[in-house]
Design a protein around this motif. Sequence first.
Motif, short mmCIF file in Angstrom:
data_model
loop_
_atom_site.label_atom_id
_atom_site.label_comp_id
_atom_site.label_asym_id
_atom_site.label_seq_id
_atom_site.Cartn_x
_atom_site.Cartn_y
_atom_site.Cartn_z
N THR A 62 0.92 -1.31 -0.03
CA THR A 62 0.06 0.05 -0.08
C THR A 62 0.91 1.33 0.05
OG1 THR A 62 -1.75 -1.31 1.20
CG2 THR A 62 -1.72 1.31 1.24
N PHE A 63 0.47 2.28 -1.00
CA PHE A 63 1.20 3.45 -0.91
C PHE A 63 0.31 4.64 -0.92
CE2 PHE A 63 3.80 0.43 -3.41
CZ PHE A 63 5.22 0.72 -3.14
N GLU A 64 0.23 5.19 0.18
CA GLU A 64 -0.46 6.34 0.62
C GLU A 64 -0.10 7.38 -0.08
OE1 GLU A 64 -1.53 7.12 4.51
OE2 GLU A 64 -2.20 5.24 4.94
N PHE A 65 -0.83 8.15 -1.08
CA PHE A 65 -0.39 9.31 -1.74
C PHE A 65 -1.08 10.75 -1.53
CE2 PHE A 65 -2.88 7.14 -4.77
CZ PHE A 65 -4.06 7.95 -4.92
N ARG A 66 -0.49 11.80 -1.91
CA ARG A 66 -0.86 13.08 -1.59
C ARG A 66 -0.65 13.88 -2.65
NH1 ARG A 66 2.63 13.24 3.24
NH2 ARG A 66 4.28 14.87 2.79
N GLN A 67 -1.25 15.29 -2.70
CA GLN A 67 -1.15 16.21 -3.53
C GLN A 67 0.48 16.45 -3.90
OE1 GLN A 67 -3.35 19.96 -3.45
NE2 GLN A 67 -1.43 21.16 -4.53
N GLY A 68 1.00 16.43 -5.15
CA GLY A 68 2.39 16.57 -5.62
C GLY A 68 3.09 15.57 -5.63
N ASP A 69 2.71 14.21 -5.17
CA ASP A 69 3.16 12.94 -5.27
C ASP A 69 3.50 12.45 -7.03
OD1 ASP A 69 3.98 12.79 -2.65
OD2 ASP A 69 2.31 11.35 -2.18
N ILE A 70 4.38 11.73 -6.85
CA ILE A 70 4.65 11.03 -8.36
C ILE A 70 4.78 9.66 -8.18
CG2 ILE A 70 5.95 10.99 -10.55
CD1 ILE A 70 6.59 13.83 -9.91
N LEU A 71 4.05 8.70 -8.93
CA LEU A 71 4.38 7.28 -8.92
C LEU A 71 4.43 6.62 -10.25
CD1 LEU A 71 1.48 7.99 -6.97
CD2 LEU A 71 2.11 5.73 -6.24
N LEU A 72 5.35 5.60 -10.19
CA LEU A 72 5.76 4.98 -11.36
C LEU A 72 5.09 3.67 -11.31
CD1 LEU A 72 9.55 5.56 -11.68
CD2 LEU A 72 7.68 6.93 -12.38
N ILE A 73 4.37 3.20 -12.13
CA ILE A 73 3.73 1.85 -12.28
C ILE A 73 4.36 0.96 -13.52
CG2 ILE A 73 1.46 0.39 -12.57
CD1 ILE A 73 0.29 3.00 -11.13
N ASN A 74 4.73 0.04 -13.36
CA ASN A 74 5.64 -0.90 -14.31
C ASN A 74 4.46 -1.83 -15.09
OD1 ASN A 74 7.62 -1.85 -15.82
ND2 ASN A 74 8.68 -2.77 -13.93
N SER A 75 4.81 -2.07 -16.34
CA SER A 75 3.75 -2.81 -17.11
C SER A 75 3.40 -4.20 -16.72
CB SER A 75 4.71 -3.19 -18.55
OG SER A 75 5.71 -4.12 -18.38
N ASN A 76 4.18 -4.61 -15.53
CA ASN A 76 3.64 -6.19 -14.88
C ASN A 76 3.17 -5.97 -13.36
OD1 ASN A 76 6.31 -5.47 -13.93
ND2 ASN A 76 6.95 -7.62 -13.91
#
Length: 295
Positions: A62-76
């Motif tokens: 679980t990754f909690e995120f908020r304004q300004g955050d950047i996430l990378l999501i891989n193809s798998n």
Amino acid sequence: MKLAGAGDAIPREKVLLDKRYPFFIAETIGVNVHYQKLHWHDVLEINYIKSGCGYYIINGKTFEFRQGDILLINSNDLHCAYEVRDLVILVVEFDMSWFAGSLRYDPEILSPFKDMGVHFTNLLDRTSPYIGELRALLQSMQEEHEREQRSYVSMVHAALLRFLSCVNRHFRSEEASKCRPEIGSMQLEKVRRVIHAMEERVAHPWTLEELAASAYLSPSRFSDIFRRAVGTPPLEYLIQLRLEHALALLETTPLKISDIAMECGFRSLSNFNHLFRKHVGMSPKHARIRSKANP
């Protein structure tokens, strides 16, 4: 009931992108029901949280995120997203083949995705002094993409190349491997297959014992793995699938509400009405009326 063979696992979603410009970018408001389902796709994805907050479940973590955050999501990456409040996300998707030429002179350019879980984490360090530069590059991509001025494709490609280079240079960490999820790839594959079976037979009277047996696990072990991977217990997730199917039938067919309830696996109309109102926020009748008013 046994799970299907390896070739019948949940397929990766095929995201259709222009081969000459394999890039997509758009803002999404909130999280629709599709992205609340565990899914994976064949493109690389970047999410920039423009406002609000929520959380992602990616490969059981679980990754909690908020304004300004950047996430990378891989193809798998198996992932699903949930909104907590006022969420607006800038979603970027692109095909890794767009950088085939760049790999010849910089073989590490896609390392932020290839080395995910080893040297990089899905949620980039929000305290980094370089996070502002990444936000500006994403904003530049969006503006170029939307304006479509002369040479905008090259401008978008250049900004994305700078983005990846910046992440590779400044966000690499030797501590990332310590944050790997406890759920292994084989366990995630079992979750994929169970979800696929639930989606294929949404009206089947699934029991926890039957679902667990299909994954060759005890009910308690299966429930724990499923909850950590998806963010909700298996039978609650089944209810979400049934309600999603019911909503689609309400909006697209003239079937009676009682027939839709049975079609979606609910054994009584009163139970269906109660769960629909609880999860969707309105009655099935109201949902149908609203869909006709807003075709």
